[in-house]
Design a protein around this motif. Structure first.
Motif, mmCIF file in Angstrom:
data_model
loop_
_atom_site.group_PDB
_atom_site.id
_atom_site.type_symbol
_atom_site.label_atom_id
_atom_site.label_comp_id
_atom_site.label_asym_id
_atom_site.label_seq_id
_atom_site.Cartn_x
_atom_site.Cartn_y
_atom_site.Cartn_z
ATOM 1 N N ARG A 156 0.828 -1.210 0.000
ATOM 2 C CA ARG A 156 0.000 0.000 0.000
ATOM 3 C C ARG A 156 0.860 1.257 0.000
ATOM 4 N N LEU A 157 1.952 1.229 0.784
ATOM 5 C CA LEU A 157 2.833 2.393 0.811
ATOM 6 C C LEU A 157 3.482 2.629 -0.544
ATOM 7 N N ARG A 158 3.922 1.519 -1.190
ATOM 8 C CA ARG A 158 4.511 1.681 -2.521
ATOM 9 C C ARG A 158 3.466 2.176 -3.522
ATOM 10 N N ALA A 159 2.229 1.686 -3.366
ATOM 11 C CA ALA A 159 1.175 2.134 -4.276
ATOM 12 C C ALA A 159 0.850 3.604 -4.071
ATOM 13 N N MET A 160 0.913 4.079 -2.817
ATOM 14 C CA MET A 160 0.638 5.487 -2.553
ATOM 15 C C MET A 160 1.661 6.398 -3.204
ATOM 16 N N GLU A 161 2.878 5.894 -3.406
ATOM 17 C CA GLU A 161 3.901 6.707 -4.048
ATOM 18 C C GLU A 161 3.642 6.885 -5.535
ATOM 19 N N SER A 162 2.835 5.997 -6.124
ATOM 20 C CA SER A 162 2.611 6.067 -7.578
ATOM 21 C C SER A 162 1.139 6.189 -7.937
ATOM 22 N N THR A 163 0.271 6.457 -6.958
ATOM 23 C CA THR A 163 -1.149 6.596 -7.240
ATOM 24 C C THR A 163 -1.707 7.848 -6.587
ATOM 25 N N ASP A 164 -2.796 8.336 -7.141
ATOM 26 C CA ASP A 164 -3.494 9.487 -6.584
ATOM 27 C C ASP A 164 -4.243 9.049 -5.334
ATOM 28 N N PRO A 165 -4.044 9.710 -4.183
ATOM 29 C CA PRO A 165 -4.665 9.241 -2.939
ATOM 30 C C PRO A 165 -6.189 9.264 -2.962
ATOM 31 N N LEU A 166 -6.814 10.154 -3.733
ATOM 32 C CA LEU A 166 -8.270 10.237 -3.757
ATOM 33 C C LEU A 166 -8.880 9.191 -4.678
ATOM 34 N N THR A 167 -8.392 9.094 -5.892
ATOM 35 C CA THR A 167 -9.032 8.239 -6.893
ATOM 36 C C THR A 167 -8.341 6.896 -7.088
ATOM 37 N N GLY A 168 -7.072 6.754 -6.616
ATOM 38 C CA GLY A 168 -6.336 5.519 -6.827
ATOM 39 C C GLY A 168 -5.761 5.384 -8.224
ATOM 40 N N LEU A 169 -5.858 6.453 -9.038
ATOM 41 C CA LEU A 169 -5.300 6.414 -10.392
ATOM 42 C C LEU A 169 -3.808 6.678 -10.379
ATOM 43 N N THR A 170 -3.177 6.395 -11.500
ATOM 44 C CA THR A 170 -1.751 6.660 -11.651
ATOM 45 C C THR A 170 -1.472 8.157 -11.553
ATOM 46 N N ILE A 171 -0.326 8.503 -10.934
ATOM 47 C CA ILE A 171 0.024 9.915 -10.817
ATOM 48 C C ILE A 171 0.648 10.409 -12.118
ATOM 49 N N ALA A 172 0.741 11.746 -12.245
ATOM 50 C CA ALA A 172 1.175 12.367 -13.500
ATOM 51 C C ALA A 172 2.583 11.956 -13.940
ATOM 52 N N PRO A 173 3.602 11.873 -13.046
ATOM 53 C CA PRO A 173 4.935 11.456 -13.531
ATOM 54 C C PRO A 173 4.939 10.093 -14.195
ATOM 55 N N VAL A 174 4.133 9.151 -13.642
ATOM 56 C CA VAL A 174 4.066 7.828 -14.247
ATOM 57 C C VAL A 174 3.414 7.906 -15.621
ATOM 58 N N LEU A 175 2.364 8.754 -15.749
ATOM 59 C CA LEU A 175 1.718 8.931 -17.052
ATOM 60 C C LEU A 175 2.701 9.480 -18.084
#
Length: 566
Positions: free
Chosen positions: A387-406
């Motif tokens: 979960r911690l690793r996922a929080m580093e690469s996902t949006d906390p509200l929607t669970g989507l991928t964050i902009a740097p990964v996109l």
């Protein structure tokens, strides 16, 4: 369930054996007489010539601290069935250094049978897990048993058995202990699998603990000397003490790792590490000294380690380590069984089933319990780390991928598209009525609308595609190629229609109104720098979406090829 079945079977088999009990057979300890040779050098002729008044009745089970003395036991076997073969069995193999049985023949000469830890098991008169001597049923003379043991006390338990019941007793013991060792090896293998799976040092300590426990039980019950080291007399004598110290030291190390002691106190952690290492180092010191004081210190170390492990589990549990409390319960079967052999070793208790098999039965329950507790602990920690690793690469509200990964994935997609000559699809979607939802229903409803929007956008694309929230109400969708502009237009219409479905907990008149801009880069007329620039592509789409918002009647815009100059 399998383990409980084995325990029940081991308990029932002796009952079956006693059903065929022969007259004269059974425990004869309390019908014997004993005499202690303080010099330890008396011969059997001298002992046989001793006055009957010097012999004491063994009126109760006793423990003898012999040191350099020798214990002589006079046995009157009585009338035995001459059609059967008879044997005298001495229990507590781990606590008998030298055992010799003398019988006088018809010619007046003595026949000696030997056993004990100071003699390799392979050279015993009758190799077995515990000293066994044959008895001639036609003898009318007493049997003279000489026992010597140091530094541990000895508490003899003598059983007179026929060959049939001796074999039955062997089979029962081999079944019980063999099942235990096999089960322990299986658990040890599973523990090592968990080491490789989770990379948790607690499982490494657990494997050392289980291996030491199996070695201790093999040596303590005499199975080790019979099957594993039948020619090593010195090791057969020292193995119970060595494995006991290693077991205790590795157990404290295991408690330290599983209860996360370093997290709570550096001073306590240093003490625990020193205590654990003491068990390993002291085994060598004990082998060099072999004195009564060294043996008492060994027993004291074991008993205090039980107290220390209980204290560490409860202390860390009070400090928030949830699994420390479960570990305390997991250790409880061994903690309850350990005092019996420890007090027997110290000479406080005589030999009995509780002292011989208390720790074995307790560890058979404890070992799988500890593995299960460790498994749940590692699984929870692994899920938390995920979960911690996922929080580093996902949006906390929607669970989507964050902009740097996109951007990273978009850059790779553009390179692949340029190299292979096909196009990918990029779409920017905006929740245009988010402000109206917040104004009418509140901020919480607005956040819920964003979560639903993210879910619906993710539902219309494939697993290989990427959906990302790049601003408060704006989403980007990367559709991996090859993509045709006509299919991307159909997808855009589907996205708009998906948003118009009813949103749970929102009024019917407040659907999700999407506005979107799409493109299929790169275009043949793009320069190489433009074709590979994810930032320029996203900036162009953002400007087009901003311009589209000026016309409320239009909700979909597909950038034409060549790209629209904005």
């Amino acid at each position: 369930m399998v383990l409980l079945g084995l325990l029940a079977l081991a308990a029932l088999l002796p009952l079956t054996a006693r059903a065929d009990k022969v007259p004269g057979e059974g425990d004869i300890t309390l019908s014997t007489r004993f005499w202690i040779d303080s010099s330890g050098s008396a011969t059997v002729d001298q002992v046989a010539a001793e006055s009957p008044g010097t012999w004491e009745a063994m009126d109760h089970y006793r423990s003898f601290e012999l040191g350099s003395s020798a214990l002589w036991v006079r046995i009157e076997p009585g009338q035995l069935d001459s059609r059967r073969r008879w044997y005298l069995m001495l229990t507590a193999a781990a606590f008998t250094n030298d055992a010799r049985l003398y019988t006088r023949g018809a010619d007046g000469g003595w026949t000696e049978q030997r056993a004990g830890d100071h003699l390799p098991v392979a050279q015993w008169s009758h190799p077995d897990q515990t000293p066994v001597f044959s008895v001639d049923p036609l003898l009318t003379e007493p049997l003279w048993l000489r026992l010597a043991n140091a530094p541990a006390p000895t508490s003899p338990r003598l059983q007179l058995l026929t060959e049939e019941n001796l074999q039955s007793k062997r089979y029962t013991t081999f079944l019980f202990i063999g099942g235990y060792l096999g089960f322990g090896l299986l658990v040890l293998f599973l523990g090592w699998v968990h080491v490789r799976l989770y990379g948790d040092r607690a499982f490494v300590a657990y494997c050392f603990y289980v291996a030491s426990m199996l070695g201790f039980q093999a040596s303590f019950t005499g199975i080790g000397g019979l099957f594993f080291w039948p020619h090593w007399a010195v090791w057969n004598d020292l193995a119970p003490s060595f494995f006991m110290l290693w077991l205790t030291g590795s157990g404290i190390w295991f408690v330290r790792e599983a209860c996360a002691v370093p997290r709570h106190s550096r001073g306590v952690d240093r003490f625990v590490v020193a205590w654990s290492l003491f068990g390993v180092v002291y085994s060598l010191v004990y082998a060099a000294l072999l004195s009564p004081l060294a043996f008492k210190l060994l027993n004291l170390y074991g008993l205090l380690s039980v107290v220390l492990s209980i204290a560490l589990c409860l202390w860390t549990w009070r400090r928030g380590e949830t699994y420390a409390g479960w570990l305390f319960l997991g250790f409880l079967p061994v903690h309850l069984g350990y005092p019996f052999p420890a007090l027997r070793s110290a000479g406080v208790l005589p030999d009995s089933l509780a002292t011989q098999y208390g720790v074995l039965i307790g560890s058979a329950i404890e070992i799988p319990l500890l593995l299960y507790i460790l498994h749940r602990r590692a699984k929870d920690f692994s899920e938390n780390r995920a979960r911690l690793r996922a929080m580093e690469s996902t949006d906390p509200l929607t669970g989507l991928t964050i902009a740097p990964v996109l951007r990273l994935r978009l850059r790779d997609a553009l390179k692949r598209a340029r190299r292979s000559g096909h196009r990918c699809g990029v779409m920017l979607v905006e929740l245009s009525n988010h402000a109206d939802i917040v104004a009418r229903e509140g901020r919480e409803a607005g956040d819920r609308a964003l979560v639903v929007a993210a879910s619906r956008l993710s539902g219309v694309v494939r697993d290989v595609d990427t959906v990302c929230r790049i601003s408060d109400t704006r989403f980007a969708m990367l559709i991996e190629g090859p993509q045709k502009p006509e299919l991307l237009k159909l997808l855009g219409q589907h996205v708009v229609a998906k948003g118009l479905e009813k949103v749970p907990n929102l009024p019917v008149e407040l659907p999700l109104r999407f506005r979107l801009v799409s493109s299929t880069p790169p275009d043949d007329k793009d320069s190489l720098e433009d074709a590979l620039s994810d930032e320029r592509l996203l900036a162009r789409l953002n400007r087009a979406l901003d311009r589209l918002s000026d016309d409320p009647r239009k909700v979909v815009l597909h950038l034409s090829q060549p790209p629209l100059q904005v």
